[in-house]
Design a protein around this motif. Structure first.
Motif, PDB file in Angstrom:
ATOM      1  N   GLU A  88      41.597   4.791 103.582  1.00 24.37           N
ATOM      2  CA  GLU A  88      42.581   5.721 104.104  1.00 24.37           C
ATOM      3  C   GLU A  88      43.011   6.775 103.827  1.00 24.37           C
ATOM      4  N   ASP A  89      42.907   6.934 102.266  1.00 20.02           N
ATOM      5  CA  ASP A  89      43.074   8.181 101.467  1.00 20.02           C
ATOM      6  C   ASP A  89      42.008   9.168 102.087  1.00 20.02           C
ATOM      7  N   HIS A  90      40.722   8.800 101.847  1.00 24.28           N
ATOM      8  CA  HIS A  90      39.670   9.521 102.161  1.00 24.28           C
ATOM      9  C   HIS A  90      39.948  10.294 103.650  1.00 24.28           C
ATOM     10  N   GLY A  91      40.361   9.661 104.657  1.00 24.42           N
ATOM     11  CA  GLY A  91      40.784  10.314 105.795  1.00 24.42           C
ATOM     12  C   GLY A  91      41.757  11.317 105.609  1.00 24.42           C
ATOM     13  N   LEU A  92      42.950  10.774 104.878  1.00 25.34           N
ATOM     14  CA  LEU A  92      44.022  12.075 104.564  1.00 25.34           C
ATOM     15  C   LEU A  92      43.264  13.266 104.105  1.00 25.34           C
ATOM     16  N   ILE A  93      42.630  13.213 103.197  1.00 24.59           N
ATOM     17  CA  ILE A  93      41.961  14.237 102.336  1.00 24.59           C
ATOM     18  C   ILE A  93      41.041  14.877 103.148  1.00 24.59           C
ATOM     19  N   THR A  94      40.239  14.341 104.281  1.00 25.10           N
ATOM     20  CA  THR A  94      39.408  14.957 104.980  1.00 25.10           C
ATOM     21  C   THR A  94      40.367  15.768 106.115  1.00 25.10           C
ATOM     22  N   ARG A  95      41.348  15.391 106.413  1.00 28.21           N
ATOM     23  CA  ARG A  95      42.351  16.174 107.344  1.00 28.21           C
ATOM     24  C   ARG A  95      42.684  17.362 106.484  1.00 28.21           C
ATOM     25  N   ILE A  96      43.038  17.221 105.125  1.00 27.45           N
ATOM     26  CA  ILE A  96      43.542  18.652 104.307  1.00 27.45           C
ATOM     27  C   ILE A  96      42.007  19.348 104.290  1.00 27.45           C
ATOM     28  N   LEU A  97      41.078  18.826 104.031  1.00 26.73           N
ATOM     29  CA  LEU A  97      39.882  19.583 103.879  1.00 26.73           C
ATOM     30  C   LEU A  97      39.576  20.533 105.281  1.00 26.73           C
ATOM     31  N   THR A  98      39.804  19.886 106.101  1.00 26.20           N
ATOM     32  CA  THR A  98      39.548  20.720 107.671  1.00 26.20           C
ATOM     33  C   THR A  98      40.748  21.680 107.828  1.00 26.20           C
ATOM     34  N   ARG A  99      41.957  21.741 107.231  1.00 32.10           N
ATOM     35  CA  ARG A  99      42.834  22.621 107.266  1.00 32.10           C
ATOM     36  C   ARG A  99      42.370  23.754 106.272  1.00 32.10           C
TER      37      ARG A  99
END
Length: 177
Positions: free
Chosen positions: A91-102
């Protein structure tokens, strides 16, 4: 007492190798944050920013994909009791992925506009990413240390998790992908 085999020595060091990989990612992010907005001697400011963002984002993404697809899958087979912990980490990886996309989107926009535009927004995203990464890495290291040090069969998962690579920087004058 029998001495451990070379394979056991390597396995016992996995938690330390994971911590070292996390430290490398922290250093890369700190370097990106420290150089944000600094003029580049080659005059390639925002393209260099994009290249550095891309390199960091790729390294972190490779590390997390290696964990999700390799290490965590292996741990779930060997240690099903870790399922709730691994679910939280994914779940944390998904959150981090969204930040990386931004971050990628902001870096792309900064490169397409006037130099220096959007650096404040990128800085805020990187600051938030640093805080989340630090918390995530600390939790992951504590939660998985015993399982890693007890031994986890390496069926190839260790390369992307422990020795991730960033793409090479583009040649001067060539835009980053």
């Amino acid at each position: 007492m029998a001495s451990p085999s070379r394979g056991e020595d390597r396995t016992a060091a996995l938690s330390l190798q994971l911590s070292s990989a996390h430290q490398d990612l922290r250093r890369r992010l700190a370097g990106l944050r420290a150089n944000l907005g600094r003029p580049r001697p080659d005059g390639d400011g925002d393209d260099a920013l994009r290249a550095h963002c891309l390199a960091f984002c790729t390294a972190l993404t490779s590390h997390h994909q290696g964990e999700d697809d390799g290490l965590f899958a292996r741990l779930l087979r060997e240690r099903p009791d870790l399922a709730p912990t691994i679910a939280k980490l994914v779940e944390d990886h998904g959150l981090i992925t969204r930040i990386l996309t931004r971050v990628r989107d902001l870096a792309d926009r900064a490169a397409a506009t006037e130099p220096g535009t959007g650096l404040e927004a990128i800085g805020r995203e990187l600051d938030g990413l640093a805080a989340i990464m630090d918390s995530h890495f600390g939790y992951e290291e504590r939660a998985l240390r015993a399982a890693l040090d007890a031994g986890v069969h390496d069926d190839g998962w260790s390369a992307p998790v422990l020795r991730f690579r960033a793409p090479p920087a583009p040649a001067p004058g060539n835009p980053s992908p």
